[in-house]
Scaffold this active site. Structure first.
Site, short mmCIF file in Angstrom:
data_model
loop_
_atom_site.label_atom_id
_atom_site.label_comp_id
_atom_site.label_asym_id
_atom_site.label_seq_id
_atom_site.Cartn_x
_atom_site.Cartn_y
_atom_site.Cartn_z
CE LYS A 38 -3.54 -2.81 2.13
NZ LYS A 38 -4.70 -2.95 3.00
CD GLU B 83 -6.68 -0.38 1.34
OE1 GLU B 83 -5.63 -0.13 0.72
OE2 GLU B 83 -6.73 -1.16 2.31
N GLY C 7 -7.04 -4.90 7.50
CA GLY C 7 -6.41 -3.97 8.44
C GLY C 7 -7.13 -3.88 9.77
CB SER D 217 -6.61 -9.57 9.55
OG SER D 217 -7.04 -8.22 9.67
P1 13P Z 1 -4.12 -6.49 5.88
O1 13P Z 1 -3.31 -7.77 5.71
O2 13P Z 1 -3.33 -5.39 6.51
O3 13P Z 1 -5.43 -6.76 6.54
O4 13P Z 1 -4.45 -5.98 4.39
C1 13P Z 1 -5.01 -6.85 3.48
C2 13P Z 1 -5.01 -6.22 2.14
O5 13P Z 1 -5.75 -5.29 1.89
C3 13P Z 1 -4.08 -6.75 1.14
O6 13P Z 1 -4.37 -6.26 -0.13
#
Ligand code: 13P
Length: 252
Positions: free
Chosen positions: A11, A97, A170, A209
């Site tokens: 990200k 996102e 997240g 997660s």
């Molecule tokens: P997390 O592993 O931080 O939950 O994020 C998942 C994600 O959006 C991967 O593209």
């Protein structure tokens, strides 16, 4: 058996210098993998130096997004030929996102995925329901519609799907292996309708997660072929533990 694929989605984290230090820590333990595809999607600005740092390893590069147009008046956007120049093999398209914050529609996601395949790269097409949609009992309808629309014109070869329930991203609230498998089996069924036999070779990643302490149970599910990892991919130690877990699934 499908070859597992573990991808790091960094990200909007890490400078190019941070990416190089990650590679220096990560590669000695996890840089050579025979049975699992390990992919890192850094920010665009880190692609070049990360590529140099990964040289000689089996780790491949991905982009987090792309513009479907080949060139032109698209201020702030990045094209496929720019990504190819940096050796990207995969492109994440339709991350929740991008859909939620930047208003990307499934039709735009499909256009990107088609363009990615047209350039000989592999799209990782993301789908997933919100908590509200799950609570309403609409999970499969939502994921089904996202798949149909986001895969319009997309071929079944060289395709990866990521199922990422938005409520698990997240939040530390991972889907149980049973919940994830239920949706993955549904995705596989949907892919069979779209691509017939090829559907069985499409890899479906789970994302949301994923951590070293929950990955093995997820990877034990028959339709979960890997993971797309945010938070736990930012530290070399935890991402390298995830590589071992996914690789042992491949071997077992
Ligand atoms: P997390 O592993 O931080 O939950 O994020 C998942 C994600 O959006 C991967 O593209």
């Amino acid at each position: 058996m499908r070859r597992p694929i573990l991808a790091a989605n960094w990200k909007m984290n890490k400078t190019a210098a941070d990416a190089v230090s990650f590679a220096e820590k990560f590669l000695p333990s996890a840089g050579q993998q025979a049975a699992v595809d390990v992919v890192i999607a850094p920010p665009f600005t880190a692609l070049d130096r990360l590529r140099g740092a990964l040289g000689g390893s089996t780790v491949e590069l991905a982009a987090q997004n792309v513009n479907a147009e080949p060139s032109g008046a698209h201020t702030g956007e990045i094209s496929l030929s720019m990504l190819e120049e940096f050796g990207c093999r995969y492109v994440i398209v339709g991350h929740s996102e991008r859909r939620a914050i930047y208003g990307e529609s499934s039709a735009q996601v499909a256009a990107k995925a088609v363009a990615v395949q047209g350039a000989g790269l592999r799209p990782i097409v993301c789908v997933g329901e919100t908590l509200e949609e799950r609570d309403r009992g609409d999970t499969l309808a939502v994921v089904g519609q996202q798949l149909e629309e986001s895969l319009a014109g997309v071929s079944g070869g060289e395709l990866v799907i990521a199922y990422e329930p938005v409520w698990a991203i997240g939040t530390g609230r991972v889907a149980t292996p049973e919940i994830a498998q239920e949706v993955h089996a549904f995705v596989r069924e949907k892919l069979r309708g779209l691509y017939s036999e090829v559907a069985d070779s499409v890899r479906i990643q789970y994302g949301g997660s994923v951590k070293p302490d929950n990955a093995a149970d997820l990877m034990a599910q028959s339709d979960i072929d890997g993971a797309l990892v945010g938070g736990a991919s930012l530290e070399a130690d935890s991402f390298s533990q995830l590589v071992s877990i996914v690789a042992s699934r491949a071997e077992g």
